[in-house]
Write a protein that holds these residues in place. Structure first.
Motif, PDB file in Angstrom:
ATOM      1  N   LEU A  81       9.291  -3.683  -3.870  1.00  0.00           N
ATOM      2  CA  LEU A  81       8.546  -2.667  -4.605  1.00  0.00           C
ATOM      3  C   LEU A  81       7.449  -3.290  -5.451  1.00  0.00           C
ATOM      4  O   LEU A  81       6.304  -2.825  -5.461  1.00  0.00           O
ATOM      5  CB  LEU A  81       9.508  -1.866  -5.489  1.00  0.00           C
ATOM      6  N   LEU A  82       7.779  -4.375  -6.147  1.00  0.00           N
ATOM      7  CA  LEU A  82       6.770  -5.044  -6.970  1.00  0.00           C
ATOM      8  C   LEU A  82       5.649  -5.616  -6.113  1.00  0.00           C
ATOM      9  O   LEU A  82       4.469  -5.521  -6.468  1.00  0.00           O
ATOM     10  CB  LEU A  82       7.413  -6.161  -7.795  1.00  0.00           C
ATOM     11  N   GLN A  83       6.008  -6.199  -4.979  1.00  0.00           N
ATOM     12  CA  GLN A  83       4.991  -6.769  -4.097  1.00  0.00           C
ATOM     13  C   GLN A  83       4.016  -5.691  -3.624  1.00  0.00           C
ATOM     14  O   GLN A  83       2.792  -5.897  -3.629  1.00  0.00           O
ATOM     15  CB  GLN A  83       5.662  -7.433  -2.892  1.00  0.00           C
ATOM     16  N   LYS A  84       4.530  -4.536  -3.222  1.00  0.00           N
ATOM     17  CA  LYS A  84       3.668  -3.432  -2.804  1.00  0.00           C
ATOM     18  C   LYS A  84       2.816  -2.933  -3.966  1.00  0.00           C
ATOM     19  O   LYS A  84       1.622  -2.671  -3.822  1.00  0.00           O
ATOM     20  CB  LYS A  84       4.524  -2.280  -2.266  1.00  0.00           C
ATOM     21  N   LEU A  85       3.434  -2.818  -5.127  1.00  0.00           N
ATOM     22  CA  LEU A  85       2.733  -2.299  -6.294  1.00  0.00           C
ATOM     23  C   LEU A  85       1.586  -3.219  -6.701  1.00  0.00           C
ATOM     24  O   LEU A  85       0.491  -2.764  -7.048  1.00  0.00           O
ATOM     25  CB  LEU A  85       3.725  -2.140  -7.448  1.00  0.00           C
ATOM     26  N   ARG A  86       1.825  -4.539  -6.664  1.00  0.00           N
ATOM     27  CA  ARG A  86       0.827  -5.497  -7.123  1.00  0.00           C
ATOM     28  C   ARG A  86      -0.379  -5.598  -6.194  1.00  0.00           C
ATOM     29  O   ARG A  86      -1.372  -6.231  -6.537  1.00  0.00           O
ATOM     30  CB  ARG A  86       1.463  -6.878  -7.295  1.00  0.00           C
ATOM     31  N   GLU A  87      -0.325  -4.979  -5.027  1.00  0.00           N
ATOM     32  CA  GLU A  87      -1.487  -4.976  -4.143  1.00  0.00           C
ATOM     33  C   GLU A  87      -2.648  -4.200  -4.753  1.00  0.00           C
ATOM     34  O   GLU A  87      -3.809  -4.500  -4.492  1.00  0.00           O
ATOM     35  CB  GLU A  87      -1.115  -4.376  -2.782  1.00  0.00           C
ATOM     36  N   THR A  88      -2.337  -3.217  -5.598  1.00  0.00           N
ATOM     37  CA  THR A  88      -3.397  -2.381  -6.168  1.00  0.00           C
ATOM     38  C   THR A  88      -3.235  -2.079  -7.651  1.00  0.00           C
ATOM     39  O   THR A  88      -4.115  -1.489  -8.258  1.00  0.00           O
ATOM     40  CB  THR A  88      -3.470  -1.029  -5.428  1.00  0.00           C
ATOM     41  N   SER A  89      -2.097  -2.467  -8.258  1.00  0.00           N
ATOM     42  CA  SER A  89      -1.814  -2.042  -9.628  1.00  0.00           C
ATOM     43  C   SER A  89      -1.309  -3.194 -10.481  1.00  0.00           C
ATOM     44  O   SER A  89      -0.572  -4.059  -9.998  1.00  0.00           O
ATOM     45  CB  SER A  89      -0.768  -0.920  -9.619  1.00  0.00           C
TER      46      SER A  89
END
Length: 255
Positions: A81-89
């Motif tokens: 979840l963090l990896q996906k989130l850090r792509e744009t946020s």
């Protein structure tokens, strides 16, 4: 499992101007309920999700002020979840981990988490960490009933050699190229860059990032430094401005 049956109206109906919103992501419903009650008692609004997939879309399209993730969850765990989130946020994120997950703690910080807390944890400790990160992330908005604030002088951009930091906008550049930092990373770098060449101990760096006298161990500081170096080396492979002085701490060189 998907988002808890608690509806958006129920979780956010009482939100007032300036109220901070905390998202809780954990497959343990007892933890979600207990933390939500504690946070609401402190004046926060809460949004609850029982797995990463349910949380991801909501965090991206209707972001809260801060999120607390468990690591071990079905469908999409906290790391994913963090990896996906850090792509744009760059949403501030605190991880909840088990005490036997030291590698997960370091990996989470390296991926861009702002902090972690080991289970079993103290609610007072979690609340202190949340307050510290929110206080440094951004000031509360001014409501219509508040007095009109006095005009502020033009904000100061910190320039140290090839580094430029704009605290008011939370922006960092190296040689004019943007470097995206989390709140904690920004504050640690700001503390180092404030006095180039001066050695800052790990305790001093964490005092800069956590103003509430909250204990954070040495491994946390080292993980944030590693992440800072990695981010700057992504835009400049020769980056060496953050120096390690073994047994003493770290310093910033603007030469």
């Amino acid at each position: 499992m998907t988002e808890l049956t608690t509806s958006d109206a129920e979780t956010n109906a009482g939100t007032t101007a300036g109220q901070r919103v905390i998202a809780l992501v954990d497959d343990d419903r007892n933890i979600l309920t207990t933390l939500s009650i504690a946070l609401q008692a402190e004046g926060y609004a809460t949004r609850l999700y029982s797995d990463g997939e349910a949380a991801l879309d909501a965090l991206l399209h209707n972001p809260p002020d801060l999120a607390v993730f468990d690591i071990k969850m079905p469908r999409m765990n906290g790391m994913e979840l963090l990896q996906k989130l850090r792509e744009t946020s760059q949403l501030p994120v605190i991880f909840l981990t088990s005490k036997d997950e030291e590698e997960d703690e370091e990996a989470g910080l390296a991926m861009g988490a702002d902090d972690y807390i080991a289970k079993p944890f103290s609610q007072r400790l979690l609340l202190a960490r949340i307050r510290a990160i929110l206080r440094r992330a951004a000031p509360l908005p001014v409501s219509e009933d508040d007095p009109v604030p006095m005009p502020k002088a033009e904000h100061e951009v910190i320039t140290r050699g090839r580094l430029a930091m704009d605290p008011a906008r939370h922006q960092v550049t190296w040689d004019g190229r943007a470097v995206s930092l989390t709140v904690t990373e920004f504050l640690i770098l700001e503390a180092l860059a404030a006095r180039p060449g001066v050695i800052k101990s790990r305790n001093q760096l964490m005092d800069a990032a956590y103003p509430d006298d909250v204990f954070v161990d040495d491994r946390t500081v080292d993980s944030h430094i590693k992440r800072l170096r990695r981010k700057f080396r992504a835009v400049d492979s020769d980056f060496t401005a953050i120096e390690t002085l073994y047994g003493a701490g770290y310093s910033f060189s603007d030469g």
